[in-house]
Design an enzyme around this catalytic site. Structure first.
Site, PDB file in Angstrom:
ATOM      1  N   THR A  13       5.345  -7.932  -0.404  1.00 55.12           N
ATOM      2  CA  THR A  13       4.896  -7.183   0.768  1.00 55.12           C
ATOM      3  C   THR A  13       5.298  -7.884   2.056  1.00 55.12           C
ATOM      4  OG1 THR A  13       3.085  -6.217  -0.472  1.00 55.12           O
ATOM      5  CG2 THR A  13       2.818  -6.288   1.905  1.00 55.12           C
ATOM      6  N   THR A  96       2.111 -10.709  -3.551  1.00 56.11           N
ATOM      7  CA  THR A  96       0.779 -11.236  -3.866  1.00 56.11           C
ATOM      8  C   THR A  96       0.369 -10.975  -5.312  1.00 56.11           C
ATOM      9  OG1 THR A  96      -0.253  -9.207  -3.084  1.00 56.11           O
ATOM     10  CG2 THR A  96      -0.031 -11.015  -1.493  1.00 56.11           C
TER      11      THR A  96
HETATM   12  N1  ASP Z   1       3.993  -5.255  -4.478  1.00 56.20           N
HETATM   13  C1  ASP Z   1       3.731  -6.496  -3.884  1.00 56.20           C
HETATM   14  C2  ASP Z   1       4.244  -7.647  -4.717  1.00 56.20           C
HETATM   15  O1  ASP Z   1       5.414  -7.877  -4.679  1.00 56.20           O
HETATM   16  C3  ASP Z   1       2.335  -6.718  -3.527  1.00 56.20           C
HETATM   17  C4  ASP Z   1       2.229  -7.742  -2.462  1.00 56.20           C
HETATM   18  O2  ASP Z   1       3.161  -8.452  -2.160  1.00 56.20           O
HETATM   19  O3  ASP Z   1       1.147  -7.841  -1.891  1.00 56.20           O
HETATM   20  O4  ASP Z   1       3.485  -8.331  -5.366  1.00 56.20           O
END
Ligand code: ASP
Length: 331
Positions: A13, A96
């Site tokens: 993200t 995340t």
């Molecule tokens: N979809 C994202 C990831 O690559 C979620 C995030 O980064 O918060 O994990």
């Protein structure tokens, strides 16, 4: 003179650009994810605190990250430290979803001595009021802090500094998602200072016995999630798939449904290492009479996803249950 910091991008993200600045959920559908150099160009404020250079690595969503990326990151960190003897620290941008797993894996396997900080964001880099830029700047400040040396890999989001071993993503959408349930943060990135209050005592890089640099894969370890009525089907499937270890993500304080228990007992008899953990996200498990008689080990207070990583690394060195127990007490 400013400290030199490397910023490696893996995606997530913090690297994502939505169709509009109000796109807070489905930004992935826009299909735009930035490399490290583009993130740094978008948030040049990070340069205020250190001499930061970008290392373009990947731009992928973190559910797709696993052993191949982890091994490449270990080698990349080795390489950066060798090529830049004056490097003060490394920041790794990461989605995340698996950030805590990458952080713990690296904390157990890196061979360098400078701080490594994983950073992500809950709102995409394009969003109104995104946390991406400030988190990046704060991660750079933490990586440049002499107080961050020797604490294992750290995570930085929402001004909080957490230890890789203990941190977990606890909320789908809240900015304060990364928490250390039993013990709290190690410190804070405040406007005026990077302030630490505690040091983790479990072993972390570079003082670890694990070296994955020549491995092609980790031993297979699966997680069997318990629920009322679970009948052991997943456990039997993991055993049939060749699992060398199974983490039982059981009820607190450390039980499984009877059907799972029977299947796990059978797995032990086949030579699979079975470790009792819990699905609740905090607290230790205890090796009581029933677990001892069944030949199960315990995961201490690690979450199932962290116990899975430690068991897989332990299995690269030994299959001896007593040795694995020692590893779980030390790391
Ligand atoms: N979809 C994202 C990831 O690559 C979620 C995030 O980064 O918060 O994990």
């Amino acid at each position: 003179m400013k400290s030199k910091i490397a910023f490696i991008g893996t995606g997530g993200t913090i690297a994502s650009i939505g169709a509009t600045n109000l796109e807070l959920q489905d930004y992935g559908a826009n299909g735009v994810m930035l490399q490290a150099s583009e993130i740094l160009a978008k948030f040049p404020e990070a340069q205020h605190f250190a001499d930061v250079f970008a290392v373009d690595f990947k731009a992928i969503a973190s559910p797709a990250i696993s052993f191949p990326e982890w091994k490449s990151l270990v080698l990349l960190c080795d390489d950066l430290a060798a090529k830049h003897p004056d490097l003060a620290g490394i920041v790794i941008g990461h989605g995340t979803a698996t950030l805590e797993e990458t952080a713990y894996f690296l904390s157990l396997t890196l061979k360098i001595t400078i701080p490594v900080v994983l950073v992500g964001s809950q709102r995409p880099a394009s969003a109104l009021s995104t946390d991406a830029g400030l988190n990046l700047a704060n991660a750079v400040r933490v990586a440049a802090s002499p107080d961050a040396v020797g604490l294992g890999v750290l995570t930085l989001l929402n001004d909080e500094i957490h230890a890789a071993r203990d941190v977990a993503k606890t909320s789908t959408m809240r900015l304060q998602t990364f928490r250390t349930p039993d013990f709290g943060a190690l410190g804070h990135a405040d406007g005026d200072a990077i302030a630490f209050y505690r040091r983790p005592i479990r072993r972390a890089y570079p003082n670890t016995e694990f070296d994955i640099r020549t491995l092609d894969a980790l031993p297979r370890v699966d997680i069997a999630y318990s629920y009322a009525g679970a009948d052991g089907t997943a456990v039997r499937a993991f055993a049939a798939a060749g699992a060398r270890g199974i983490i039982a993500a059981g009820f607190a304080p450390g039980f499984t449904a009877p059907g799972d228990f029977t299947a796990l007992e059978a797995a032990v008899k086949q030579g699979i290492i079975v470790m009792q953990g819990t699905r609740v996200g905090s607290g230790r498990t205890h090796k009581g009479k029933r677990l001892r008689e069944a030949g199960f080990l315990i995961t201490d207070n690690l979450t199932p996803q962290k116990a899975r990583i430690l068991l897989a690394l332990a299995l690269t060195k030994t299959s001896d249950p007593a040795e694995i127990e020692r590893v779980f007490l030390e790391y």
